[in-house]
Write a protein that holds these residues in place. Structure first.
Motif, short mmCIF file in Angstrom:
data_model
loop_
_atom_site.label_atom_id
_atom_site.label_comp_id
_atom_site.label_asym_id
_atom_site.label_seq_id
_atom_site.Cartn_x
_atom_site.Cartn_y
_atom_site.Cartn_z
N TYR A 34 -20.97 -12.80 -0.36
CA TYR A 34 -20.98 -11.34 -0.19
C TYR A 34 -19.98 -10.91 0.88
N ASP A 35 -19.96 -11.61 1.99
CA ASP A 35 -19.02 -11.28 3.06
C ASP A 35 -17.57 -11.53 2.61
N ALA A 36 -17.37 -12.60 1.82
CA ALA A 36 -16.03 -12.85 1.29
C ALA A 36 -15.59 -11.72 0.37
N LEU A 37 -16.54 -11.20 -0.42
CA LEU A 37 -16.22 -10.07 -1.29
C LEU A 37 -15.84 -8.84 -0.47
N LYS A 38 -16.60 -8.54 0.56
CA LYS A 38 -16.28 -7.39 1.41
C LYS A 38 -14.88 -7.53 2.02
N ALA A 39 -14.59 -8.73 2.53
CA ALA A 39 -13.27 -8.95 3.14
C ALA A 39 -12.17 -8.78 2.10
N TRP A 40 -12.43 -9.27 0.89
CA TRP A 40 -11.42 -9.16 -0.17
C TRP A 40 -11.20 -7.70 -0.57
N LEU A 41 -12.27 -6.94 -0.73
CA LEU A 41 -12.14 -5.52 -1.09
C LEU A 41 -11.36 -4.75 -0.03
N ILE A 42 -11.65 -5.04 1.23
CA ILE A 42 -10.89 -4.40 2.31
C ILE A 42 -9.42 -4.80 2.22
N GLY A 43 -9.17 -6.07 1.93
CA GLY A 43 -7.80 -6.55 1.81
C GLY A 43 -7.04 -5.89 0.68
N VAL A 44 -7.69 -5.66 -0.45
CA VAL A 44 -7.02 -4.98 -1.57
C VAL A 44 -6.51 -3.61 -1.12
N GLY A 45 -7.36 -2.88 -0.37
CA GLY A 45 -6.94 -1.57 0.13
C GLY A 45 -5.81 -1.67 1.13
N GLN A 46 -5.91 -2.61 2.06
CA GLN A 46 -4.87 -2.77 3.07
C GLN A 46 -3.54 -3.18 2.46
N ASP A 47 -3.59 -3.94 1.37
CA ASP A 47 -2.37 -4.36 0.69
C ASP A 47 -1.82 -3.29 -0.25
N GLY A 48 -2.57 -2.20 -0.43
CA GLY A 48 -2.14 -1.17 -1.38
C GLY A 48 -2.20 -1.63 -2.82
N GLU A 49 -3.09 -2.60 -3.12
CA GLU A 49 -3.09 -3.22 -4.44
C GLU A 49 -4.15 -2.67 -5.39
N TRP A 50 -4.80 -1.57 -5.03
CA TRP A 50 -5.77 -1.02 -5.99
C TRP A 50 -5.12 -0.62 -7.30
N PRO A 51 -3.94 0.03 -7.32
CA PRO A 51 -3.30 0.30 -8.62
C PRO A 51 -3.04 -0.97 -9.41
N LEU A 52 -2.59 -2.03 -8.75
CA LEU A 52 -2.32 -3.29 -9.45
C LEU A 52 -3.61 -3.88 -10.01
N PHE A 53 -4.64 -3.96 -9.18
CA PHE A 53 -5.90 -4.54 -9.63
C PHE A 53 -6.47 -3.77 -10.82
N LEU A 54 -6.54 -2.46 -10.70
CA LEU A 54 -7.13 -1.65 -11.77
C LEU A 54 -6.30 -1.69 -13.04
N ASP A 55 -4.98 -1.65 -12.91
CA ASP A 55 -4.12 -1.63 -14.09
C ASP A 55 -4.09 -2.99 -14.79
N VAL A 56 -4.26 -4.06 -14.04
CA VAL A 56 -4.22 -5.40 -14.65
C VAL A 56 -5.55 -5.76 -15.30
N TRP A 57 -6.67 -5.46 -14.64
CA TRP A 57 -7.95 -5.97 -15.13
C TRP A 57 -8.88 -4.92 -15.75
N ILE A 58 -8.59 -3.65 -15.54
CA ILE A 58 -9.51 -2.61 -16.01
C ILE A 58 -8.88 -1.67 -17.03
N GLU A 59 -7.61 -1.30 -16.85
CA GLU A 59 -7.02 -0.22 -17.64
C GLU A 59 -7.07 -0.47 -19.14
N HIS A 60 -6.94 -1.73 -19.59
CA HIS A 60 -6.87 -1.97 -21.03
C HIS A 60 -8.14 -1.51 -21.75
#
Length: 284
Positions: free
Chosen positions: A61-87
């Motif tokens: 759970y803590d690893a997940l929280k750290a990863w979610l924070i990292g996605v935001g810090q990296d500006g990768e939410w568009p990449l994550f959503l477009d690669v795994w969710i948009e289809h």
């Protein structure tokens, strides 16, 4: 091959994709409280179910929280959503489309590309690497009527799998342009065949890929947006038969109807392929 001065890093690509999304013209979701409650409750309940079924630990759970924070810090939410969710969103949005198939837009779209005549060569560098490609076709409605002046907007990666405005040292509009079809809806676009590419893996999305043992590759593809007054916009990607990762695209965006089969060009230079777009009437 690309040297290190032109590689697209996760941080740079993520920042560009995030800024492009913020500037994108989009309609606000018309979702009332009841729908928001239903969607949010089901998503959260689905997460609860995964935690219970897989006995998720506090360390995980803590690893997940750290990863979610990292996605935001990296500006990768568009990449994550477009690669795994948009289809899946695209599948639902276009399930009743009669005309040409669409697929995801992806994170590397840039609006307002320069306009070109019905037969044109996309902007490219002198001696641009790659196999020359003539991409031609016609835009019609579902009854077969040509749509004069339809816009065929194209963008794609270069022979190193890099996109202009997302990788350094590329001209601003390299391999991007909006072609205006002639009075019969015809267009001819001279460009180069793009290469498969690996999405940036030095950020949080890359950490997920490595941890899960997935690959990070997308097959070579052409991006297109086709529009005409009174008709539904087509956003799509076109792939190449026999190309690497057509069968296991990380973004799950490939459809059989979107696979091209280029042949040697009549000119003797590179390949050519014909692909026609059929557009649905806009919903009233």
């Amino acid at each position: 091959m690309t040297d290190t001065t032109t590689q697209a890093t996760a941080a740079a690509s993520g920042a560009s994709a995030t800024e492009a999304f913020r500037q994108k013209q989009r309609s606000e979701a018309d979702a009332g409280q009841e729908r928001v409650n239903a969607l949010a409750t089901e998503v959260i309940s689905a997460v609860h179910d995964v935690i219970r079924r897989h006995k998720v630990t506090y360390a995980e759970y803590d690893a997940l929280k750290a990863w979610l924070i990292g996605v935001g810090q990296d500006g990768e939410w568009p990449l994550f959503l477009d690669v795994w969710i948009e289809h899946v969103v695209e599948e639902v949005a276009n399930e009743n489309r009669e005309g040409s198939k669409g697929t995801i837009e992806g994170p590397y779209y840039v609006p307002d590309s320069p306009k070109h005549e019905a037969e044109t060569t996309l902007p490219m560098r002198e001696n641009e690497a790659g196999t020359p490609l003539l991409f031609q076709g016609q835009v019609t409605d579902v009854e077969g009527k040509p749509l004069a002046g339809a816009h065929v907007e194209m963008w794609h990666a270069d022979d190193d799998g890099l996109y202009s405005q997302y990788a350094p040292n590329l001209p601003e509009w390299n391999l991007r342009g909006t072609v205006v079809a002639d009075d019969q809806g015809n267009f001819k676009i001279h460009t180069i065949q793009p290469a498969p590419y690996r999405i940036p893996t030095d950020g949080s999305c890359g950490k997920l890929i490595a941890a899960a043992g997935w690959h990070a590759w997308r097959p070579a593809h052409l991006h297109l947006k086709v529009s005409a007054p009174g008709h539904q916009l087509i956003t799509t990607q076109l792939y190449f038969q026999g190309g690497s990762h057509v069968e296991d695209d990380i973004a799950s965006a490939v459809k059989p109807e979107l696979i091209l089969d280029p042949k040697p060009a009549a000119s003797g230079a590179g390949n050519e392929v014909t692909y026609n777009f059929v557009m649905d009437r806009a919903e009233v």
